[in-house]
Design an enzyme around this catalytic site. Structure first.
Site, short mmCIF file in Angstrom:
data_model
loop_
_atom_site.label_atom_id
_atom_site.label_comp_id
_atom_site.label_asym_id
_atom_site.label_seq_id
_atom_site.Cartn_x
_atom_site.Cartn_y
_atom_site.Cartn_z
CB ALA A 267 -0.82 0.07 1.30
CG LEU B 77 19.19 -24.30 -25.20
CD1 LEU B 77 18.73 -24.63 -23.86
CD2 LEU B 77 20.91 -24.33 -25.35
CD GLU C 141 21.86 -20.76 -16.61
OE1 GLU C 141 21.07 -21.07 -17.66
OE2 GLU C 141 22.49 -19.89 -16.63
CE LYS D 116 14.60 -25.99 -22.85
NZ LYS D 116 13.42 -25.38 -23.00
CG ASP E 132 7.67 -24.48 -20.21
OD1 ASP E 132 7.91 -23.91 -21.16
OD2 ASP E 132 6.84 -25.19 -19.91
CE1 TYR F 222 14.95 -15.67 -10.85
CE2 TYR F 222 13.13 -16.72 -11.96
CZ TYR F 222 13.66 -16.27 -10.79
OH TYR F 222 13.23 -16.42 -9.60
CE LYS G 212 22.79 -21.72 -20.70
NZ LYS G 212 22.22 -20.40 -20.25
CE LYS H 295 11.73 -30.52 -23.63
NZ LYS H 295 11.22 -29.38 -24.07
CB CYS I 162 -29.49 -24.35 -13.03
SG CYS I 162 -28.60 -24.35 -11.55
CB CYS J 206 -32.02 -23.83 -8.78
SG CYS J 206 -31.69 -22.75 -10.33
CB CYS K 204 -27.83 -20.88 -13.08
SG CYS K 204 -29.11 -20.73 -11.93
CB CYS L 56 -29.32 -20.73 -8.20
SG CYS L 56 -28.16 -22.26 -8.41
S1 IVH Z 1 20.25 -20.77 -23.08
C1 IVH Z 1 22.22 -20.52 -26.57
N1 IVH Z 1 19.07 -21.21 -20.67
O1 IVH Z 1 14.92 -22.83 -23.70
C2 IVH Z 1 21.47 -20.81 -25.39
N2 IVH Z 1 17.68 -21.12 -22.47
O2 IVH Z 1 15.42 -24.27 -26.38
C3 IVH Z 1 20.12 -20.44 -25.75
N3 IVH Z 1 15.41 -21.47 -21.68
O3 IVH Z 1 14.76 -20.13 -26.39
C4 IVH Z 1 19.29 -20.45 -24.64
N4 IVH Z 1 15.68 -21.72 -19.72
O4 IVH Z 1 13.48 -19.88 -24.19
C5 IVH Z 1 19.01 -20.85 -22.02
N5 IVH Z 1 18.50 -21.28 -18.32
C6 IVH Z 1 18.09 -21.28 -19.81
C7 IVH Z 1 16.94 -21.57 -20.29
C8 IVH Z 1 16.84 -21.46 -21.71
C9 IVH Z 1 14.91 -21.57 -20.51
C10 IVH Z 1 14.61 -21.63 -23.11
C11 IVH Z 1 14.92 -20.12 -23.88
C12 IVH Z 1 15.41 -20.90 -25.16
C13 IVH Z 1 14.96 -22.39 -25.26
C14 IVH Z 1 15.84 -23.19 -25.94
#
Ligand code: IVH
Length: 673
Positions: free
Chosen positions: A34, A83, A114, A116, A118, A226, A292, A316, A410, A413, A428, A433
């Site tokens: 607030a 990737l 890292e 991944k 979504d 991120y 990576k 994955k 409904c 009712c 409804c 109801c």
């Molecule tokens: S690196 C050259 N790091 O995954 C590296 N991508 O399939 C390119 N994504 O388009 C991406 N978390 O949208 C990287 N920690 C992460 C990620 C990540 C999600 C997604 C991103 C990318 C897709 C590739």
């Protein structure tokens, strides 16, 4: 005069950016929502007076801008790669062997792992530290320019933090914009209530929110970001990806705490297992890990193949899907009368949870899936997101399956259902109801509402079916002998329930307003309304125009509030709630703005207030009470036996006020002690 105002504006911006960073990046807020909103409103008020003072990094730029006609397309300076995917351990071991071969080493490789995320990949371009362009990944070569939308994401710095030694001329930060699960659920809930199709998953919701031509809609969606990569950078890069992430943190980004250095493939596999276990507790969706090569020079040596780097791979998670049978499809009646088709499933376990029901949202969804009673279906559970039917296995049909259409009456009712123009939902419209009443009571008594402990579904069913409760207000007239007659209700439990109801009479007004279940009036909007109006009578008597004048209140909400209180039944409900002893005063004192933007330091003993009281009063009036005197202090209040702070104020030329002066300033008089 203008100089003063401009100074005040700049101070406000600094304060807001500071609190934004504390809250969204460090997750360690120092002030309440607030208070933040109030400061923001103040800033916007000044900028409305002086539009020429608006800068691209002003916190006001996070609330959205007038709608665009189309998005501009823009070419990424460097392509945004994708990737390669791996689904099992064997493939990961191959990746590790390949990496060793390419780097010509037999030693363990240092990887940076890292999660991944979504969401949606985006690029943020900073020029001289200022966020100038933000774009989607698009096809990797061309993306869409969505700068205004990205600016609404609170964890994206509008200006890089200057604590960093040097700010590069140009910096392209890449990362994932995501929608937290809590937000995803909230959004889908309200879309359903409005008869709009829900988003299938947080990724679609994030993408849909960022691809809004009207950025005020994006602003209402609370996305997160991120960073995980870099495009062009005019400054020398650090040596490792891990250091790159650390640098992002210094520049003011929120970096993901799950990133970890894993040396050797076994460590990577362990990380994958760990993340799979943590997956449901994160509060956002991940669908795997990204591995990576940590050393940036080594990345360079390995290079890229067509559209993906050789130095990284996505590992994955297996999909969370199961197959089961639809035993029945039923229509559930919600609080606003909307009929929702729900599939009753042969119970099945997916990712540790037993699933026995799945909402089909509306008739369009039933038709789209062509799901019939008796069908075998694939159920998917993403994160802790509500499980859903993704498709029907048609090959398993034997001809006995029964198509489904929502009933035109409904189920609770028997009243006729109607479809409002422009809406998918059938409702409804019978105000009494019982199914709607049950849902309304459930919402009324819920945690975010009046929080009546023990007021659960089973009890509400009985109260409504026995006719004991015919309106929400009846709850406040319940007597012990009525309760004891119910199933599973003994003396003790009846008393407990009555005590819980009694306690709920004192809930703050914003909770009560939310509990009433007015369309589009969620917890946040309720707070905004109460903050702005102070009491229920004002809210009830407001016109659409008056409501629209409140920051954050749009036409949908304004219309809904006015329509709600225009209905005789609803006015009647308020009268009866009052008669039932429900408290209608705002519990929190209304925040004033007499001392808005001013910082005070109090020293010495005051005649009429304790230190704590006066500081509280200053904050209530929109000021800030600080502990020490600096150039930023606006006034020092000096009482009896002041300490060194009075001295300091004199040195710095900060105005000194007596207690009397302050009381005059705020128009308050106190007599005696
Ligand atoms: S690196 C050259 N790091 O995954 C590296 N991508 O399939 C390119 N994504 O388009 C991406 N978390 O949208 C990287 N920690 C992460 C990620 C990540 C999600 C997604 C991103 C990318 C897709 C590739």
């Amino acid at each position: 005069m203008n100089e003063n105002l401009k100074q005040q504006l700049e101070q406000l911006r600094q304060v807001l950016e500071h609190h934004n960073y504390r809250y969204y990046v460090l997750d360690d807020p120092e002030i309440t929502d607030a208070e933040y909103d109030r400061l923001l409103r103040e800033l916007i008020a000044i900028e409305n007076q002086h539009p020429e003072w608006i800068t691209p990094d002003s916190p006001s730029q996070r609330v959205g801008a007038p709608p665009l006609q189309v998005f501009a397309s823009m070419q990424h300076t460097l392509p945004m790669l994708s990737l390669d995917n791996s689904l099992d351990e064997a493939e990961m071991r191959e990746f590790n062997q390949r990496t060793r071969r390419l780097l010509d080493t037999t030693e363990e490789i240092e990887y940076l792992c890292e999660v991944k995320l979504d969401g949606l990949a985006v690029e943020l371009i900073y020029e001289k530290g200022l966020l100038t362009i933000g774009a989607t990944r698009g096809d990797g070569i061309y993306g869409e320019e969505i700068t205004r939308n990205l600016k609404t994401i609170a964890s994206i710095p509008l200006r890089l933090r200057t604590t960093a030694a040097a700010i590069p001329e140009r910096l392209e930060v890449r990362g994932e914009a995501i929608m937290p699960l809590r937000e995803f659920r909230r959004l889908n809930q309200s879309r359903l209530e409005e008869g709009e199709p829900p988003f299938a998953n947080p990724r679609n919701a994030a993408a849909g929110s960022l691809r809004q031509l009207d950025s005020t809609i994006t602003a209402g969606r609370r996305l997160d970001f991120y960073p995980y990569g870099i495009g062009v950078c005019s400054a020398p890069l650090p040596q490792t990806h891990n250091q790159l992430l650390q640098w992002f943190a210094i520049l003011g980004f929120k970096t993901n705490p799950l990133a970890k250095i894993c040396t050797g493939i076994e460590a990577v596999i362990a990380y994958h297992r760990d993340m799979m276990e943590q997956r449901d507790t994160l509060g956002y969706e991940i669908d795997g890990i990204v591995v990576k090569v940590n050393d940036l020079a080594k990345q360079e040596r390995m290079g890229i193949r067509s559209r993906s780097p050789r130095w990284a791979i996505a590992y994955k998670f297996p999909a969370r899907e199961e197959i089961t049978r639809v035993e029945n499809i039923i229509a559930q009646v919600g609080r606003t009368g909307v009929l929702t088709p729900v599939a009753v499933l042969d119970p099945v376990r997916i990712g540790g949870v037993t699933v026995s029901r799945s909402t089909l949202h509306n008739q369009d969804e039933v038709d789209r899936l062509d799901v019939r009673i008796g069908d075998w279906v694939v159920i998917q559970r993403a994160g802790d997101v509500i499980p859903k039917i993704v498709r029907v296995i048609r090959e398993r049909r034997d001809g006995s399956e029964i198509p489904y259409i929502l009933p035109d009456r409904c189920p609770a009712c028997g009243s006729h259902t109607i479809q409002s123009p422009g809406e998918v939902a059938w409702r409804c419209v019978n105000l009494s109801c019982p199914a709607q009443l049950k849902e309304r009571i459930l919402h009324f008594a819920s945690k975010g509402g009046m929080d009546i402990e023990g007021m659960g579904e089973k009890l509400i069913d009985q109260l409504v079916e026995k006719g004991v409760v015919q309106s929400i207000a009846d709850l406040f007239f319940l007597e012990k002998n009525q309760l004891i007659e119910l199933e599973r209700m003994a003396d003790k439990s009846a008393e407990k329930l009555l005590a819980a109801i009694a306690a709920s009479r004192q809930r703050p007004l914003d909770r009560l307003l939310f509990a009433l279940g007015i369309r589009f009036v969620g917890e946040h909007i309720s707070r905004v309304l109460v903050d702005a109006m102070g009491n229920l009578d004002s809210i009830m008597q407001s016109s659409v125009e008056e409501l629209l004048a409140i920051h954050e209140i749009g036409p949908q909400v304004a219309d809904s509030v006015v329509t709600f209180f225009a209905q005789a039944e609803n006015r009647q409900l308020i009268v009866r709630l009052k008669a039932g002893g429900v408290q209608f005063q705002s519990m929190e004192k209304k925040r004033g703005d007499k001392l808005a933007g001013k910082t005070f330091v109090v020293t010495g003993t005051l005649a009429h207030y304790s230190r704590q009281e006066i500081e509280q009063r200053i904050e209530e009036l929109g000021g800030r009470a600080a502990a020490s005197v600096s150039r930023k202090t606006d006034y020092v209040i000096v009482g009896e036996n002041p300490g060194s702070k009075a001295e300091k104020a004199r040195e710095l030329g900060v105005p000194i006020l007596s207690e009397e002066d302050l009381l005059n300033m705020i128009g308050e008089q106190r007599s005696g002690n």
